[in-house]
Design an enzyme around this catalytic site. Structure first.
Site, PDB file in Angstrom:
ATOM      1  N   TYR A 188      -9.013 -12.298 -10.529  1.00  0.00           N
ATOM      2  CA  TYR A 188      -9.956 -13.163 -11.270  1.00  0.00           C
ATOM      3  C   TYR A 188     -11.373 -12.827 -10.878  1.00  0.00           C
ATOM      4  O   TYR A 188     -11.670 -12.793  -9.686  1.00  0.00           O
ATOM      5  CB  TYR A 188      -9.706 -14.654 -10.979  1.00  0.00           C
ATOM      6  CG  TYR A 188      -8.357 -15.203 -11.362  1.00  0.00           C
ATOM      7  CD1 TYR A 188      -7.445 -14.480 -12.137  1.00  0.00           C
ATOM      8  CD2 TYR A 188      -7.975 -16.478 -10.947  1.00  0.00           C
ATOM      9  CE1 TYR A 188      -6.211 -15.018 -12.478  1.00  0.00           C
ATOM     10  CE2 TYR A 188      -6.740 -17.026 -11.292  1.00  0.00           C
ATOM     11  CZ  TYR A 188      -5.863 -16.283 -12.055  1.00  0.00           C
ATOM     12  OH  TYR A 188      -4.648 -16.825 -12.387  1.00  0.00           O
TER      13      TYR A 188
HETATM   14  N1  LIG Z   1      -0.133 -17.042 -13.113  1.00  0.00           N
HETATM   15  C1  LIG Z   1      -0.743 -16.667 -14.208  1.00  0.00           C
HETATM   16  O1  LIG Z   1      -0.390 -15.635 -14.827  1.00  0.00           O
HETATM   17  C2  LIG Z   1      -1.880 -17.497 -14.748  1.00  0.00           C
HETATM   18  C3  LIG Z   1      -2.356 -17.275 -16.041  1.00  0.00           C
HETATM   19  C4  LIG Z   1      -3.397 -18.094 -16.485  1.00  0.00           C
HETATM   20  C5  LIG Z   1      -3.935 -19.095 -15.671  1.00  0.00           C
HETATM   21  N2  LIG Z   1      -3.444 -19.275 -14.405  1.00  0.00           N
HETATM   22  C6  LIG Z   1      -3.976 -20.336 -13.505  1.00  0.00           C
HETATM   23  O2  LIG Z   1      -3.989 -21.568 -14.195  1.00  0.00           O
HETATM   24  C7  LIG Z   1      -5.295 -22.118 -14.166  1.00  0.00           C
HETATM   25  C8  LIG Z   1      -5.529 -22.954 -15.370  1.00  0.00           C
HETATM   26  O3  LIG Z   1      -5.623 -22.158 -16.528  1.00  0.00           O
HETATM   27  P1  LIG Z   1      -6.829 -22.250 -17.507  1.00  0.00           P
HETATM   28  O4  LIG Z   1      -8.038 -22.705 -16.820  1.00  0.00           O
HETATM   29  O5  LIG Z   1      -6.929 -20.931 -18.163  1.00  0.00           O
HETATM   30  O6  LIG Z   1      -6.316 -23.297 -18.604  1.00  0.00           O
HETATM   31  P2  LIG Z   1      -6.184 -24.872 -18.659  1.00  0.00           P
HETATM   32  O7  LIG Z   1      -6.193 -25.495 -17.338  1.00  0.00           O
HETATM   33  O8  LIG Z   1      -5.067 -25.092 -19.575  1.00  0.00           O
HETATM   34  O9  LIG Z   1      -7.540 -25.268 -19.436  1.00  0.00           O
HETATM   35  C9  LIG Z   1      -8.657 -25.628 -18.706  1.00  0.00           C
HETATM   36  C10 LIG Z   1      -9.916 -25.570 -19.555  1.00  0.00           C
HETATM   37  O10 LIG Z   1      -9.941 -26.653 -20.492  1.00  0.00           O
HETATM   38  C11 LIG Z   1     -11.251 -27.188 -20.570  1.00  0.00           C
HETATM   39  N3  LIG Z   1     -11.199 -28.575 -20.059  1.00  0.00           N
HETATM   40  C12 LIG Z   1     -10.674 -29.014 -18.877  1.00  0.00           C
HETATM   41  N4  LIG Z   1     -10.781 -30.339 -18.749  1.00  0.00           N
HETATM   42  C13 LIG Z   1     -11.371 -30.776 -19.864  1.00  0.00           C
HETATM   43  C14 LIG Z   1     -11.751 -32.051 -20.312  1.00  0.00           C
HETATM   44  N5  LIG Z   1     -11.537 -33.137 -19.576  1.00  0.00           N
HETATM   45  N6  LIG Z   1     -12.347 -32.150 -21.535  1.00  0.00           N
HETATM   46  C15 LIG Z   1     -12.554 -31.054 -22.282  1.00  0.00           C
HETATM   47  N7  LIG Z   1     -12.241 -29.808 -21.915  1.00  0.00           N
HETATM   48  C16 LIG Z   1     -11.642 -29.660 -20.704  1.00  0.00           C
HETATM   49  C17 LIG Z   1     -12.135 -26.302 -19.693  1.00  0.00           C
HETATM   50  O11 LIG Z   1     -12.628 -25.194 -20.442  1.00  0.00           O
HETATM   51  P3  LIG Z   1     -13.969 -25.216 -21.333  1.00  0.00           P
HETATM   52  O12 LIG Z   1     -14.945 -26.157 -20.702  1.00  0.00           O
HETATM   53  O13 LIG Z   1     -14.394 -23.798 -21.329  1.00  0.00           O
HETATM   54  O14 LIG Z   1     -13.511 -25.686 -22.677  1.00  0.00           O
HETATM   55  C18 LIG Z   1     -11.143 -25.757 -18.697  1.00  0.00           C
HETATM   56  O15 LIG Z   1     -11.549 -24.557 -18.090  1.00  0.00           O
HETATM   57  C19 LIG Z   1      -6.211 -20.923 -13.964  1.00  0.00           C
HETATM   58  O16 LIG Z   1      -7.448 -21.293 -13.418  1.00  0.00           O
HETATM   59  C20 LIG Z   1      -5.388 -20.088 -13.027  1.00  0.00           C
HETATM   60  O17 LIG Z   1      -5.562 -20.571 -11.711  1.00  0.00           O
HETATM   61  C21 LIG Z   1      -2.419 -18.491 -13.956  1.00  0.00           C
END
Ligand SMILES: NC(=O)c1ccc[n+]([C@@H]2O[C@H](COP(=O)([O-])OP(=O)(O)OC[C@H]3O[C@@H](n4cnc5c(N)ncnc54)[C@H](OP(=O)(O)O)[C@@H]3O)[C@@H](O)[C@H]2O)c1
Length: 311
Positions: A53
């Site tokens: 990342y």
């Molecule tokens: N193992 C793997 O292959 C893998 C793959 C992907 C991710 N991950 C892990 O999973 C974590 C989470 O994934 P992710 O961040 O991509 O997706 P997520 O948690 O599903 O989505 C989070 C995003 O939604 C928005 N958000 C969060 N809370 C909110 C609220 N209260 N109101 C409005 N918008 C809100 C923000 O983006 P905006 O403000 O930009 O809209 C935030 O960055 C990653 O950080 C990583 O650690 C792992």
């Protein structure tokens, strides 16, 4: 807040993991520090990141998220209160699960994180070019040296998760205590089909990613006109269909009944199914919103409504 066990590792965490892919991507350093502080102040401890990342950001090489977390750890001096989960295998610079790669990658991660141990070191994805025995021995060495407390797997299928467990058991080596699959209200089948049962049977903790479907399950994307709300909006096309809208309608209904938000209900639903969802935030306001999920109690009727809408 009731803590939940990460498998048989002896590590327990509050039921929300902070996603670290935003640090240096959609959150700059002051914002990232503020989000991390707020997360700890809300009573949580586990932060998920990866060596890779945020290599996908133009001008980045990877390592940026760990570096940011390392600077924050140094500045705050709260290392023993934090559970750091990071990953190896998916970064072009340090690919795969060979012993040589794992041993080189862990040293780099420790340096970037400015710490001498990683709480949960995860295989970011499977690598079937390397014998599972070689990977198990490498992790065993890291645990014996005190550089890693427990190991986890991400993006594994059930057969390979089970064979990794057998290999580790036969050799008397540490086993994967956590699984990090894709799982949320929209993306259910990949985890529920076989992995859920395997993890239950083997007492493996489940900490799924994309808990909010990259923001879709917050309800902020209701039409294509909303895609401009974040750089993450570009990926929303796959969710914005009849099923996605049906899920949002169920979230809206349950949230209204509880005086909660869609994001809180989406994460609380996950908390009824697995150990602790991972979600990220790009502001303290978002962090405070998602933190509220852990204080929400969903009735069995509410869970059934969400199950049905997302079936
Ligand atoms: N193992 C793997 O292959 C893998 C793959 C992907 C991710 N991950 C892990 O999973 C974590 C989470 O994934 P992710 O961040 O991509 O997706 P997520 O948690 O599903 O989505 C989070 C995003 O939604 C928005 N958000 C969060 N809370 C909110 C609220 N209260 N109101 C409005 N918008 C809100 C923000 O983006 P905006 O403000 O930009 O809209 C935030 O960055 C990653 O950080 C990583 O650690 C792992």
């Amino acid at each position: 807040m009731q803590k939940r066990a990460l498998g048989r590792s002896g590590i327990s965490i509050a039921p929300l993991v902070l996603g670290g892919n935003v640090f240096g991507f959609t959150a700059d350093e002051p914002t990232s520090f503020a989000i991390l502080d707020a997360f700890m102040d809300e009573g949580f401890s586990c932060i998920d990141t990866a060596d890779s990342y945020s290599a996908w950001v133009p001008g980045h090489t990877g390592g940026e998220s760990e570096t940011m977390i390392g600077r924050w750890l140094k500045a705050r001096g709260r290392r023993d209160e934090v559970v750091i989960a990071t990953k190896v295998a998916m970064w072009a610079t340090r690919p795969g699960l060979s012993a040589a790669n794992i041993k080189a990658a862990v040293e780099d991660s420790l340096k970037r994180l400015q710490t001498d141990y990683i709480d949960v070191y995860q295989s970011h994805r499977d690598d079937n070019t390397v014998p599972q025995e070689e990977t198990a021995r490498a992790y065993g060495d890291l645990v014996a040296e005190g550089k890693v407390r427990a190991i986890g797997a991400s993006n594994f299928d059930a057969d390979r998760l089970t064979s990794a467990r057998t290999v580790a058991a036969d050799l008397g080596l540490p086993r994967y205590e956590t699984l990090q699959p894709l799982y949320n209200l929209f993306d259910r089948e990949g985890f529920e089909a076989e992995l859920a049962g395997a993890c239950r049977d083997q007492e493996i903790a489940v900490i799924p990613y994309y808990g909010l479907a990259s923001g879709f399950l917050t309800g902020k994307y209701r039409s294509e006109a909303d895609f401009g709300k974040s750089v993450r909006g570009r990926g929303m096309g796959k969710y914005l269909n009849d099923r996605g809208l049906k899920i949002l309608a169920a979230l809206d209904e349950v949230a209204a009944g509880l005086g909660a938000t869609d994001a809180q209900v989406a994460l609380a639903w996950l908390m009824t199914k697995i150990t602790a969802p991972i979600a990220s935030a790009t502001s303290v306001e978002q962090l405070k919103d998602i933190a509220g999920a852990a204080r929400l109690s969903l009735s069995s009727e509410a869970v059934a409504k969400l199950d049905a809408a997302s079936a």
